[in-house]
Design a protein around this motif. Structure first.
Motif, mmCIF file in Angstrom:
data_model
loop_
_atom_site.group_PDB
_atom_site.id
_atom_site.type_symbol
_atom_site.label_atom_id
_atom_site.label_comp_id
_atom_site.label_asym_id
_atom_site.label_seq_id
_atom_site.Cartn_x
_atom_site.Cartn_y
_atom_site.Cartn_z
ATOM 1 N N PRO A 127 8.564 -17.012 17.647
ATOM 2 C CA PRO A 127 9.804 -16.402 17.363
ATOM 3 C C PRO A 127 9.447 -14.813 17.081
ATOM 4 N N VAL A 128 8.243 -14.594 16.226
ATOM 5 C CA VAL A 128 8.020 -13.097 16.139
ATOM 6 C C VAL A 128 7.499 -12.463 17.502
ATOM 7 N N SER A 129 6.983 -13.088 18.290
ATOM 8 C CA SER A 129 6.675 -12.655 19.675
ATOM 9 C C SER A 129 7.873 -12.183 20.440
ATOM 10 N N PHE A 130 8.976 -13.137 20.359
ATOM 11 C CA PHE A 130 10.419 -12.627 20.964
ATOM 12 C C PHE A 130 10.591 -11.498 20.295
ATOM 13 N N ILE A 131 10.716 -11.417 18.876
ATOM 14 C CA ILE A 131 11.506 -10.126 18.160
ATOM 15 C C ILE A 131 10.634 -8.919 18.686
ATOM 16 N N SER A 132 9.479 -9.030 18.911
ATOM 17 C CA SER A 132 8.295 -8.071 19.065
ATOM 18 C C SER A 132 8.631 -7.198 20.220
ATOM 19 N N PHE A 133 8.907 -8.198 21.552
ATOM 20 C CA PHE A 133 9.461 -7.580 22.551
ATOM 21 C C PHE A 133 10.810 -7.183 22.607
ATOM 22 N N SER A 134 11.949 -7.694 22.024
ATOM 23 C CA SER A 134 13.226 -7.655 22.154
ATOM 24 C C SER A 134 13.447 -6.234 21.410
ATOM 25 N N LEU A 135 12.752 -5.891 20.435
ATOM 26 C CA LEU A 135 13.222 -4.607 19.657
ATOM 27 C C LEU A 135 12.913 -3.397 20.510
ATOM 28 N N PRO A 136 11.770 -3.119 21.154
ATOM 29 C CA PRO A 136 11.529 -2.074 22.094
ATOM 30 C C PRO A 136 12.493 -2.317 23.468
ATOM 31 N N LEU A 137 12.799 -3.525 23.980
ATOM 32 C CA LEU A 137 13.731 -3.437 24.622
ATOM 33 C C LEU A 137 15.169 -2.916 24.387
ATOM 34 N N GLY A 162 21.352 8.153 25.412
ATOM 35 C CA GLY A 162 21.012 9.443 25.117
ATOM 36 C C GLY A 162 21.740 9.890 23.874
ATOM 37 N N ASP A 163 21.800 11.323 23.647
ATOM 38 C CA ASP A 163 22.292 11.789 22.397
ATOM 39 C C ASP A 163 22.035 11.319 21.012
ATOM 40 N N ASP A 164 22.969 11.000 20.441
ATOM 41 C CA ASP A 164 22.738 10.579 18.847
ATOM 42 C C ASP A 164 21.828 9.308 18.910
ATOM 43 N N ALA A 165 22.390 8.388 20.014
ATOM 44 C CA ALA A 165 21.565 7.189 20.153
ATOM 45 C C ALA A 165 19.844 7.265 20.285
ATOM 46 N N SER A 166 19.354 8.387 20.639
ATOM 47 C CA SER A 166 18.032 8.680 20.812
ATOM 48 C C SER A 166 17.281 8.603 19.569
ATOM 49 N N TYR A 167 17.834 8.576 18.480
ATOM 50 C CA TYR A 167 17.090 8.568 17.263
ATOM 51 C C TYR A 167 16.694 7.221 16.890
ATOM 52 N N PRO A 168 17.728 6.352 16.931
ATOM 53 C CA PRO A 168 17.390 4.965 16.601
ATOM 54 C C PRO A 168 16.407 4.392 17.730
ATOM 55 N N ALA A 169 16.776 4.718 18.908
ATOM 56 C CA ALA A 169 16.094 4.327 20.061
ATOM 57 C C ALA A 169 14.706 4.547 19.812
ATOM 58 N N ALA A 170 14.192 5.863 19.326
ATOM 59 C CA ALA A 170 12.972 6.054 19.217
ATOM 60 C C ALA A 170 12.304 5.170 18.199
ATOM 61 N N PHE A 171 12.747 4.785 17.447
ATOM 62 C CA PHE A 171 12.417 4.105 16.088
ATOM 63 C C PHE A 171 11.959 2.779 16.718
ATOM 64 N N LEU A 172 12.925 2.138 17.513
ATOM 65 C CA LEU A 172 12.700 0.887 17.888
ATOM 66 C C LEU A 172 11.701 0.938 19.142
ATOM 67 N N VAL A 173 11.694 1.801 20.121
ATOM 68 C CA VAL A 173 10.667 2.018 20.847
ATOM 69 C C VAL A 173 9.427 2.103 20.328
ATOM 70 N N GLY A 174 9.203 2.694 19.032
ATOM 71 C CA GLY A 174 8.018 2.785 18.511
ATOM 72 C C GLY A 174 7.304 1.408 18.130
ATOM 73 N N THR A 175 8.183 0.095 17.917
ATOM 74 C CA THR A 175 7.744 -1.230 17.572
ATOM 75 C C THR A 175 6.912 -1.874 18.933
ATOM 76 N N THR A 176 6.962 -1.180 20.020
ATOM 77 C CA THR A 176 6.096 -1.760 21.002
ATOM 78 C C THR A 176 4.546 -1.711 20.487
ATOM 79 N N MET A 177 4.228 -0.682 19.674
ATOM 80 C CA MET A 177 2.833 -0.464 19.223
ATOM 81 C C MET A 177 2.378 -1.825 18.411
ATOM 82 N N PRO A 178 3.279 -2.066 17.350
ATOM 83 C CA PRO A 178 2.901 -3.434 16.570
ATOM 84 C C PRO A 178 3.039 -4.473 17.646
ATOM 85 N N ALA A 179 3.613 -4.628 18.725
ATOM 86 C CA ALA A 179 3.728 -5.709 19.755
ATOM 87 C C ALA A 179 2.183 -5.991 20.181
#
Length: 268
Positions: A127-137, A146-163
């Protein structure tokens, strides 16, 4: 920037070299230990969790190819993190705003490593593997807004490194066990780093051809969706394993009877 790089190199040397010189040893014999796996009957003495607790629906060779694919997906999408400031600039952000996207991605990286690593012990790696690939997705999907959504998006894209750095090593160890983990992870990691090395230039090439990062983001989304499909098809849920083997403990006490139990197939 030259001065900054010089200062950074001095700081890295001061942090790494003393520990390496004083703590790291060339061989276990220097501290009175045997090499891992040198004693007879080591595999029998290891707990089942150390011999591999995850099974796969597919042939072992196919499973290994899918594991390599998952590692490559996590590291290819990781290459986009370096382009987040350029993405911000393309969206009309100021220099400080664009640079903050990288900071948010690093925050997602650090937070994700702690949380995903801890939750894999609590809920299991599947289940953690599913979460780790779903967050950056979700993060890449938000980048399209874009615009204001870019900030939470950047945070979630960063979780591809823990994956790539935390979840995949744990998944590989759970599939192959500690005795075969090194060989399997070495191959997956080398291939993953090779595609990581070309991912950022590839994403930059897409930007130069199309004038925006939508192609790079769409490519990352497709890869992450493919990773989720692979996880679903290749690795059964805990309930499915119980239904087909008569219980988790019963399965491992008689693992030779399972057609696709990876350790047994590799041993043959």
């Amino acid at each position: 920037w030259r001065s900054a790089y010089f200062i950074l190199s001095v700081v890295c040397f001061a942090l790494v070299f003393p520990f390496t010189a004083l703590v790291v040893r060339r061989s276990p014999q220097e501290v009175g230990l045997e090499r891992f796996g040198e004693g007879e009957g080591l595999e029998k003495q290891l707990p089942h969790s150390a011999q591999g607790t995850e099974i796969s629906r597919v042939h072992p060779l196919v499973c290994f190819g899918l594991i390599i694919f998952l590692q490559m997906v996590s590291m290819v999408t990781m290459g986009f993190i370096q382009l987040l400031p350029a993405f911000g600039t393309s969206q009309g952000f100021t220099g400080v705003m664009a640079a903050s996207l990288s900071s948010l991605a690093m925050a997602g990286n650090t937070t994700g490593k702690f949380i995903l690593g801890a939750e894999s012990d609590r809920f299991g790696i599947r289940p953690v593997s599913f979460i780790s690939f779903s967050l950056p997705l979700v993060g890449f999907a938000l980048l399209l807004i874009g615009d204001d959504a870019s900030y939470p998006a950047a945070f979630l894209v960063g979780t591809t490194m823990p994956a790539a750095m935390v979840v995949m090593p744990i998944l590989i160890q759970n599939v192959y066990g500690v005795l075969r983990y090194e060989r399997a992870y070495t191959i997956a990691n080398v291939l993953g780093n090779l595609v990581w090395a070309v991912s950022t230039p590839f994403f930059s090439l897409l930007f130069e051809r199309h004038g925006n990062f939508r192609g790079a983001i769409a490519c990352s989304l497709l890869l992450l969706c493919g990773a989720l499909v692979v996880l679903h098809l290749a690795f059964p849920s805990r309930e499915a394993k119980k239904g087909t083997t008569g219980g988790r403990e019963g399965h491992f006490s008689d693992r030779r009877k399972h057609k696709y139990y990876l350790l047994e197939r590799l041993r043959k």
